[in-house]
Design a protein around this motif. Structure first.
Motif, PDB file in Angstrom:
ATOM      1  N   LEU A   8       0.730  -1.285   0.196  1.00 27.86           N
ATOM      2  CA  LEU A   8       0.064  -0.069  -0.169  1.00 27.86           C
ATOM      3  C   LEU A   8       0.767   1.288   0.082  1.00 27.86           C
ATOM      4  CD1 LEU A   8      -2.672  -1.177   2.485  1.00 27.86           C
ATOM      5  CD2 LEU A   8      -3.209  -0.858   0.325  1.00 27.86           C
ATOM      6  N   ARG A   9       2.087   1.265   0.433  1.00 24.00           N
ATOM      7  CA  ARG A   9       2.932   2.406   0.865  1.00 24.00           C
ATOM      8  C   ARG A   9       3.222   3.063  -0.384  1.00 24.00           C
ATOM      9  NH1 ARG A   9       6.851   0.474   4.216  1.00 24.00           N
ATOM     10  NH2 ARG A   9       5.532   0.535   5.810  1.00 24.00           N
ATOM     11  N   ASP A  10       3.565   2.485  -1.399  1.00 24.79           N
ATOM     12  CA  ASP A  10       3.814   3.161  -2.721  1.00 24.79           C
ATOM     13  C   ASP A  10       2.855   3.905  -3.346  1.00 24.79           C
ATOM     14  OD1 ASP A  10       6.734   2.909  -2.206  1.00 24.79           O
ATOM     15  OD2 ASP A  10       6.633   1.083  -3.380  1.00 24.79           O
ATOM     16  N   PRO A  11       1.664   3.029  -3.942  1.00 29.85           N
ATOM     17  CA  PRO A  11       0.572   3.542  -4.741  1.00 29.85           C
ATOM     18  C   PRO A  11      -0.350   4.539  -4.081  1.00 29.85           C
ATOM     19  CG  PRO A  11       0.540   1.124  -4.604  1.00 29.85           C
ATOM     20  CD  PRO A  11       1.549   1.631  -3.680  1.00 29.85           C
ATOM     21  N   PHE A  12      -0.495   4.379  -2.680  1.00 32.98           N
ATOM     22  CA  PHE A  12      -1.428   4.836  -1.926  1.00 32.98           C
ATOM     23  C   PHE A  12      -1.011   5.861  -0.897  1.00 32.98           C
ATOM     24  CE2 PHE A  12      -3.472   0.994  -3.750  1.00 32.98           C
ATOM     25  CZ  PHE A  12      -4.329   1.614  -4.287  1.00 32.98           C
ATOM     26  N   LYS A  13      -1.652   6.889  -0.415  1.00 34.33           N
ATOM     27  CA  LYS A  13      -1.319   7.705   0.830  1.00 34.33           C
ATOM     28  C   LYS A  13      -1.857   7.011   1.867  1.00 34.33           C
ATOM     29  CE  LYS A  13      -1.162  12.022  -1.899  1.00 34.33           C
ATOM     30  NZ  LYS A  13      -1.459  11.311  -3.439  1.00 34.33           N
ATOM     31  N   HIS A  15      -3.959   8.203   4.357  1.00 33.35           N
ATOM     32  CA  HIS A  15      -5.338   8.261   4.345  1.00 33.35           C
ATOM     33  C   HIS A  15      -6.349   7.470   3.245  1.00 33.35           C
ATOM     34  CE1 HIS A  15      -4.709  11.145   1.237  1.00 33.35           C
ATOM     35  NE2 HIS A  15      -5.553  11.261   0.858  1.00 33.35           N
ATOM     36  N   GLU A  16      -5.647   6.927   2.207  1.00 31.40           N
ATOM     37  CA  GLU A  16      -6.506   5.945   1.300  1.00 31.40           C
ATOM     38  C   GLU A  16      -6.189   4.695   1.526  1.00 31.40           C
ATOM     39  OE1 GLU A  16      -5.793   8.824  -2.832  1.00 31.40           O
ATOM     40  OE2 GLU A  16      -3.758   7.557  -2.047  1.00 31.40           O
ATOM     41  N   GLY A  18      -7.937   2.785   3.752  1.00 31.67           N
ATOM     42  CA  GLY A  18      -9.139   2.266   3.900  1.00 31.67           C
ATOM     43  C   GLY A  18      -9.949   2.069   2.506  1.00 31.67           C
ATOM     44  N   LEU A  19      -9.639   2.882   1.777  1.00 30.87           N
ATOM     45  CA  LEU A  19     -10.494   2.819   0.496  1.00 30.87           C
ATOM     46  C   LEU A  19     -10.009   1.414  -0.534  1.00 30.87           C
ATOM     47  CD1 LEU A  19     -10.090   6.375  -0.863  1.00 30.87           C
ATOM     48  CD2 LEU A  19     -12.018   5.169   0.086  1.00 30.87           C
ATOM     49  N   VAL A  20      -8.674   0.951   0.091  1.00 30.96           N
ATOM     50  CA  VAL A  20      -8.288  -0.423  -0.473  1.00 30.96           C
ATOM     51  C   VAL A  20      -8.637  -1.527   0.403  1.00 30.96           C
ATOM     52  CG1 VAL A  20      -6.201  -1.687  -1.267  1.00 30.96           C
ATOM     53  CG2 VAL A  20      -6.718   1.045  -1.683  1.00 30.96           C
ATOM     54  N   ILE A  21      -8.351  -1.401   1.605  1.00 31.90           N
ATOM     55  CA  ILE A  21      -8.386  -2.709   2.461  1.00 31.90           C
ATOM     56  C   ILE A  21      -9.592  -3.295   2.496  1.00 31.90           C
ATOM     57  CG2 ILE A  21      -8.124  -3.302   4.740  1.00 31.90           C
ATOM     58  CD1 ILE A  21      -5.655  -1.408   5.078  1.00 31.90           C
ATOM     59  N   LEU A  22     -10.725  -2.511   2.831  1.00 35.02           N
ATOM     60  CA  LEU A  22     -12.051  -3.131   2.794  1.00 35.02           C
ATOM     61  C   LEU A  22     -12.453  -3.538   1.492  1.00 35.02           C
ATOM     62  CD1 LEU A  22     -14.574  -3.692   4.362  1.00 35.02           C
ATOM     63  CD2 LEU A  22     -15.571  -1.389   3.771  1.00 35.02           C
ATOM     64  N   PRO A  23     -12.386  -3.164   0.339  1.00 33.23           N
ATOM     65  CA  PRO A  23     -12.808  -3.900  -0.909  1.00 33.23           C
ATOM     66  C   PRO A  23     -11.825  -5.284  -0.921  1.00 33.23           C
ATOM     67  CG  PRO A  23     -12.664  -1.782  -1.268  1.00 33.23           C
ATOM     68  CD  PRO A  23     -12.222  -1.809   0.054  1.00 33.23           C
ATOM     69  N   MET A  24     -10.786  -5.231  -0.910  1.00 29.95           N
ATOM     70  CA  MET A  24      -9.699  -6.165  -0.885  1.00 29.95           C
ATOM     71  C   MET A  24     -10.108  -7.313   0.187  1.00 29.95           C
ATOM     72  SD  MET A  24      -8.037  -5.899  -3.560  1.00 29.95           S
ATOM     73  CE  MET A  24      -6.879  -7.353  -3.225  1.00 29.95           C
ATOM     74  N   THR A  25     -10.773  -7.036   1.413  1.00 30.26           N
ATOM     75  CA  THR A  25     -10.909  -7.849   2.236  1.00 30.26           C
ATOM     76  C   THR A  25     -12.327  -8.857   1.816  1.00 30.26           C
ATOM     77  OG1 THR A  25     -10.037  -6.652   3.992  1.00 30.26           O
ATOM     78  CG2 THR A  25     -11.824  -8.559   4.807  1.00 30.26           C
TER      79      THR A  25
END
Length: 99
Positions: A8-13, A15-16, A18-25
């Motif tokens: 997550l560190r490179d492509p996302f800030k 604060h973003e 959470g926008l990735v973690i829930l959908p990926m879960t």
């Protein structure tokens, strides 16, 4: 083994995240549910893909009210990091329309 924070560190800030973690879960949970019948769904799809209506066959094969016809799984996606974006898009497109 990959670390989720590093991914997550490179492509996302931060604060973003959470926008990735829930959908990926959610997608990972779907993947885990469908894994036991993945091969059966693949075989069924090959046998019925020429038919006009295939949902019933694939739902029966998956054992759920949804299915995924992509050849990819989370394991095969991670195994091919060079093509993960295109393969993940194919994986997501393989879900039944109710997903």
């Amino acid at each position: 083994m990959w670390n989720a924070v590093d991914m997550l560190r490179d492509p996302f800030k931060p604060h973003e995240y959470g926008l990735v973690i829930l959908p990926m879960t959610v997608v990972k949970r779907f993947n885990d549910c469908l894994m036991p019948t993945h091969n059966e769904v693949q075989e069924t799809y090959q046998n019925v893909k020429h038919l006009a209506v295939i949902d019933g066959f694939l739902i029966d094969a998956s054992g759920y009210k949804f299915y995924n016809i992509s050849k990819f799984t989370f394991d095969s996606l991670v195994a091919d990091p060079e093509n993960i974006e295109a393969n993940f898009r194919d994986y997501l497109a393989g879900f039944s329309s109710n997903i």
